[in-house]
Design an enzyme around this catalytic site. Structure first.
Site, PDB file in Angstrom:
ATOM      1  N   HIS A  65       1.881  11.331  -2.496  1.00 51.88           N
ATOM      2  CA  HIS A  65       0.691  11.094  -1.696  1.00 51.88           C
ATOM      3  C   HIS A  65      -0.044  12.421  -1.598  1.00 51.88           C
ATOM      4  CE1 HIS A  65      -1.241   9.065   2.043  1.00 51.88           C
ATOM      5  NE2 HIS A  65      -1.867   8.762   0.934  1.00 51.88           N
ATOM      6  N   HIS A 103       0.848  -1.185   0.000  1.00 52.16           N
ATOM      7  CA  HIS A 103       0.000   0.000   0.000  1.00 52.16           C
ATOM      8  C   HIS A 103       0.887   1.239   0.000  1.00 52.16           C
ATOM      9  CE1 HIS A 103      -2.258   3.192   2.340  1.00 52.16           C
ATOM     10  NE2 HIS A 103      -3.110   2.937   1.366  1.00 52.16           N
TER      11      HIS A 103
END
Length: 601
Positions: free
Chosen positions: A182, A136
């Site tokens: 991110h 992830h």
């Protein structure tokens, strides 16, 4: 071994007196002495034929031939020559094996480990039939808010056997290039070229089975075309995608057919625009991402919508914000980009039951752990039925900003193939993930058990929350441990005395199978001998893990970590086994190991 060597460790007491503690080298346990005597016919030596019987009948090496046993003898003789007790062996008995020879051999985990080191599952089934080692936010070096993005954690993950790498693709500030980042956080981006080149270079160093790149796509039409060109140029023929005539697959290709290939999974662009057109009724997310919702995460039973907070945690992969799409809602994206997508992250409209329909096009759903928890309360068998043909990815909830992980069994017990983990996030959950994927030779693909793949009927539906009958009992005996004196300094655990080791051992799996037990504490000894046996009744041994953690007892504070491992129960080899231990990061110690035995009843 038989003639044990005695050494001493010196420690200063609190009154500055020197105190010596005896360190005695390990000797064969009584059980091994009895088994040796049985197969040696009561004698002091084993012939090649007797050794072969021991390996086949007691150790469960049913495929071993006499030739294999001869090779074991060669290894044993090599150990004998390098051991300091290379003493007086009758030349006429040079190839006959003593109790000490067998004991030394059994302590070699590379020959005598607890599970097979080669791929042995059927690898010709569709991808949906396997648990897949999944990362992830694979590019993050630390927490989810402020750590750096880098290709280094991708490389480390691939070297450890991870098969699914996640990349979040964003436009750069001037909108003319792509970055991996991110979103809506303070993380520093990394170039997608570095990430893709790292995947190409390191993707198959630990496993030849396919690497899947899951993409969270925030790009414009032009940048998607640029990424497609980038991926095809970097990977070349290594990049697999279905040809136009094969787009309507009835099942996914197999890991065997995709050896040394890279495949891409994300939401097809055309569907993304349709979903945004639906949102054009005033239900756009805020541009700062503070109320972004995942279309996959609405439940008819819970009516849950999980919001995306400003810290940039997952939404439905591939969803594009309104500022990127409002000028192109009715335009087609680059066909090249769409054509390189092998596994489509695709939702259906309607209730949760409708979203889990299995007829029609193959697809993948992406749910948070929270969504799966709520959905499983009322749709357990629907989820299992869905994952028999399609793919379910489960990722950590948005509040895990420190890159912690959830218990992976939440996904595995419902057949979820991609249980996505923060590989940089340490802890027991990560140990379980590492343990599961030690199965099948550590290739990153573990065949799901038949209980999760059988056709479901009303009278015979498998429901993980339901109490099931016992199938078998696992017997585990812990004999001894060694190697700490080689891998740790004399004062690592205690400044004034040797460590006081004990072991916590238990089962992690289906709810009824979960249990934990503990050995006695062995005081002041670098070579602890426990000789304790435990029994673990199991309802679903196929996906149970045996969790082992060694600790040093500290009467004044928190007990010290001294090693851990997780072993897939379905892979355990019978008989005496050398079990290597790992540190808190999951890295194997050089010397620390346990001698154990395993038996099923």
């Amino acid at each position: 071994m038989g003639n044990s060597i005695v050494t001493y460790n010196k420690y200063k007491s609190f009154l500055f007196f020197i105190k010596k503690y005896k360190l005695t080298e390990l000797v064969p346990p009584q059980d091994l002495q009895e088994v040796f005597s049985k197969f040696a016919g009561g004698g002091s030596y084993m012939s090649t034929e007797q050794l072969h019987r021991f390996l086949v009948e007691h150790q469960g090496e049913e495929s071993f031939t006499l030739s294999d046993s001869e090779k074991i003898i060669d290894r044993i003789l090599q150990l004998r020559r390098t051991h300091m007790e290379t003493i007086h062996v009758d030349q006429s008995r040079e190839r006959e094996i003593t109790l000490d020879d067998i004991f030394r051999f059994l302590l070699l985990h590379d020959f005598n480990g607890p599970y097979k080191n080669e791929v042995h599952h059927d690898m010709n089934a569709p991808l949906s039939h396997y648990f897949i080692y999944t990362g992830h936010n694979s590019y993050l070096t630390g927490n989810q808010l402020s750590s750096d993005c880098s290709e280094e954690p991708i490389i480390k993950a691939l070297q450890r056997g991870v098969r699914v790498i996640e990349l979040d693709l964003w436009p750069t500030s001037n909108k003319d290039d792509i970055k991996v980042d991110h979103g809506w956080t303070l993380t520093n981006p990394v170039s997608p070229i570095k990430c893709l080149e790292s995947i190409k270079k390191y993707g198959f160093v630990s496993s030849e089975y396919p690497v899947i790149i899951t993409i969270e796509d925030h790009l414009t039409e032009e940048l998607r075309a640029k990424f497609a060109e980038m991926a095809t140029q970097i990977f070349g023929e290594m990049l697999y995608y279905p040809q136009a005539e094969c787009l309507n697959l009835t099942e996914f290709p197999s890991p065997e057919s995709l050896k040394n290939r890279v495949i891409i999974s994300t939401k097809p662009p055309k569907e993304r625009f349709e979903s945004n057109r639906i949102k054009d009724n005033g239900n756009y997310p805020n541009l700062d991402g503070s109320s972004e919702s995942s279309d996959d995460e609405s439940s008819d039973s819970a009516n849950e919508v999980e919001s995306k907070s400003p810290n940039g945690h997952d939404r439905d992969e591939g969803e594009t914000s309104s500022c990127e799409c409002d000028q192109r809602l009715f335009q087609e994206c680059s066909p090249d980009y769409k054509s390189i997508i092998t596994i489509h992250n695709k939702k259906l409209k309607g209730s949760l039951k409708d979203k889990l329909k299995t007829d029609g096009e193959l697809r993948r759903l992406s749910w948070s752990e929270t969504m799966l928890e709520k959905a499983s309360e009322s749709h357990a068998t629907d989820i299992i039925r869905f994952t028999q043909k399609n793919i379910l990815r489960v990722y950590p909830r948005a509040t895990r900003v420190k890159s912690s992980n959830f218990k992976p069994y939440l996904g595995w017990m419902y057949g979820a193939q991609m249980v996505a983990f923060n590989m940089q996030g340490l802890g027991k959950s990560l140990w379980l993930m590492q343990g599961m994927f030690r199965a099948n030779g550590g290739c990153g693909y573990v065949k799901k058990p038949e209980i999760l793949m059988q056709k479901l009927h009303c009278d015979h539906e498998f429901d993980p929350t339901r109490i099931m009958p016992l199938k078998k009992t696992l017997k585990v005996k812990i004999y001894m441990g060694h190697g700490w004196s080689l891998d740790f300094s004399p004062t690592h655990f205690d400044m004034f005395s040797p460590p006081d080791f004990y072991i916590e051992v238990g089962i992690v799996g289906m709810p009824r199978d979960i249990t934990k037990k503990k050995t006695k504490v062995i005081m002041d000894n670098w070579f602890p001998v426990w000789n304790e046996e435990f029994e673990f009744p199991l309802t679903v041994p196929e996906i149970a893990l045996l969790q082992i953690q060694v600790k040093d007892k500290d009467p004044t504070g928190k007990d010290d970590f001294a090693g851990q491992t997780c072993l897939p129960v379905s892979e355990l080899r019978f008989g005496f086994r050398s079990v290597p231990l790992f540190n808190e990061k999951g890295e194997q110690f050089k010397s620390v190991k346990l001698l154990m035995s395993f038996q099923f009843e």
